[in-house]
Write a protein that holds these residues in place. Structure first.
Motif, mmCIF file in Angstrom:
data_model
loop_
_atom_site.group_PDB
_atom_site.id
_atom_site.type_symbol
_atom_site.label_atom_id
_atom_site.label_comp_id
_atom_site.label_asym_id
_atom_site.label_seq_id
_atom_site.Cartn_x
_atom_site.Cartn_y
_atom_site.Cartn_z
ATOM 1 N N LYS A 53 -5.651 5.491 6.476
ATOM 2 C CA LYS A 53 -6.365 4.242 7.063
ATOM 3 C C LYS A 53 -6.158 4.273 8.588
ATOM 4 O O LYS A 53 -7.122 4.015 9.466
ATOM 5 C CB LYS A 53 -5.989 3.231 6.435
ATOM 6 N N HIS A 95 -2.247 5.877 1.716
ATOM 7 C CA HIS A 95 -3.272 4.977 2.100
ATOM 8 C C HIS A 95 -3.104 4.631 3.481
ATOM 9 O O HIS A 95 -4.201 4.591 4.336
ATOM 10 C CB HIS A 95 -3.253 3.895 1.002
ATOM 11 N N GLU A 96 -1.861 4.093 3.678
ATOM 12 C CA GLU A 96 -2.031 3.571 5.198
ATOM 13 C C GLU A 96 -1.974 4.590 6.317
ATOM 14 O O GLU A 96 -2.407 4.497 7.322
ATOM 15 C CB GLU A 96 -0.431 2.878 5.479
ATOM 16 N N ASP A 118 -11.277 -1.375 3.616
ATOM 17 C CA ASP A 118 -10.209 -0.896 4.484
ATOM 18 C C ASP A 118 -10.973 -0.958 5.876
ATOM 19 O O ASP A 118 -10.212 -1.297 6.638
ATOM 20 C CB ASP A 118 -9.626 0.536 3.991
ATOM 21 N N LYS A 128 0.828 -1.266 0.021
ATOM 22 C CA LYS A 128 0.025 0.218 -0.121
ATOM 23 C C LYS A 128 0.917 1.325 -0.072
ATOM 24 O O LYS A 128 1.994 1.162 0.549
ATOM 25 C CB LYS A 128 -0.967 -0.172 1.246
ATOM 26 N N GLU A 182 -10.021 -4.035 7.128
ATOM 27 C CA GLU A 182 -9.814 -5.317 6.053
ATOM 28 C C GLU A 182 -10.349 -6.488 6.199
ATOM 29 O O GLU A 182 -9.789 -7.515 6.028
ATOM 30 C CB GLU A 182 -8.268 -5.155 5.574
ATOM 31 N N GLU A 189 -13.752 2.711 2.161
ATOM 32 C CA GLU A 189 -12.449 2.461 1.168
ATOM 33 C C GLU A 189 -11.518 3.746 1.171
ATOM 34 O O GLU A 189 -11.987 4.876 1.038
ATOM 35 C CB GLU A 189 -12.789 2.237 -0.225
#
Length: 188
Positions: free
Chosen positions: A58, A54-55, A92, A50, A78, A115
């Motif tokens: 999230k 993104h990480e 996510d 990822k 997830e 997501e």
């Protein structure tokens, strides 16, 4: 050997059901660590690595939502969620009533699905939005981790969301779940 190699060699059928995937996992043919979703019977690979945007996003959303969600709900990162007999996805973040087991949860049980997108924004807005609407997921958010926007989808009717709005980082986005309100520019 990966699930994709097994499909290419003809060891696993190209089209599967959710029950087939669970049976193949129980038999050890598909490992739990494989990154894929089953979209209308077809195995679709997911990115193993990822992007940092993104990480980061999230992680921050997860922290904020855990603190804000109602006590009678559970938050999952997830999770594998069956939307139909031939479709399972791994959003996510998903929130549903804590009394429902993960393999039993279905679209109407999902209280909020998120997501986080960097490179998958088009897929999340077109394909995933349709799948979630068809499954009657009441609220679906696509968080653009680069632009720092949230596209909120609500009111699924006949496979489409009737209420879709986009919010900027400085806007407060209130979920249909009581007590959840997020402002992306305050997530540190």
């Amino acid at each position: 050997m990966t699930v994709f190699q097994n499909v290419q060699k003809g060891l696993i059928p190209a089209r599967l059901t959710v029950a087939d995937v669970y049976a193949l996992q129980e038999a050890g043919v598909i490992s739990e660590g494989e990154n894929f979703e089953l979209i209308e019977g077809e195995i679709v690979p997911m990115a193993a690595a990822k992007f940092s945007h993104h990480e980061w996003m999230k992680s921050r959303l997860n922290e904020a939502l855990v603190l804000a969600k109602p006590a009678d709900t559970a938050l999952f990162v997830e999770p594998s969620v069956a939307l139909s007999e031939i479709t399972f996805v791994e959003p996510d973040i998903a929130i549903w009533p804590r009394t429902i087991e993960s393999q039993e949860v279905r679209g109407p049980d999902l209280l909020l699905v998120i997501e986080v997108a960097v490179s998958s924004i088009g897929y999340d807005l077109r394909v995933k939005a349709r799948l979630y609407a068809e499954a009657c997921v009441r609220e679906y958010w696509v968080v653009d981790a680069v632009r720092k926007t949230i596209r909120v989808h609500r009111d699924p009717v006949e496979g489409a969301y009737c209420d879709v709005r986009e919010y900027e980082a400085h806007d407060t986005v209130s979920a249909m779940l009581p007590s959840i309100a997020i402002r992306l520019d305050t997530l540190d």
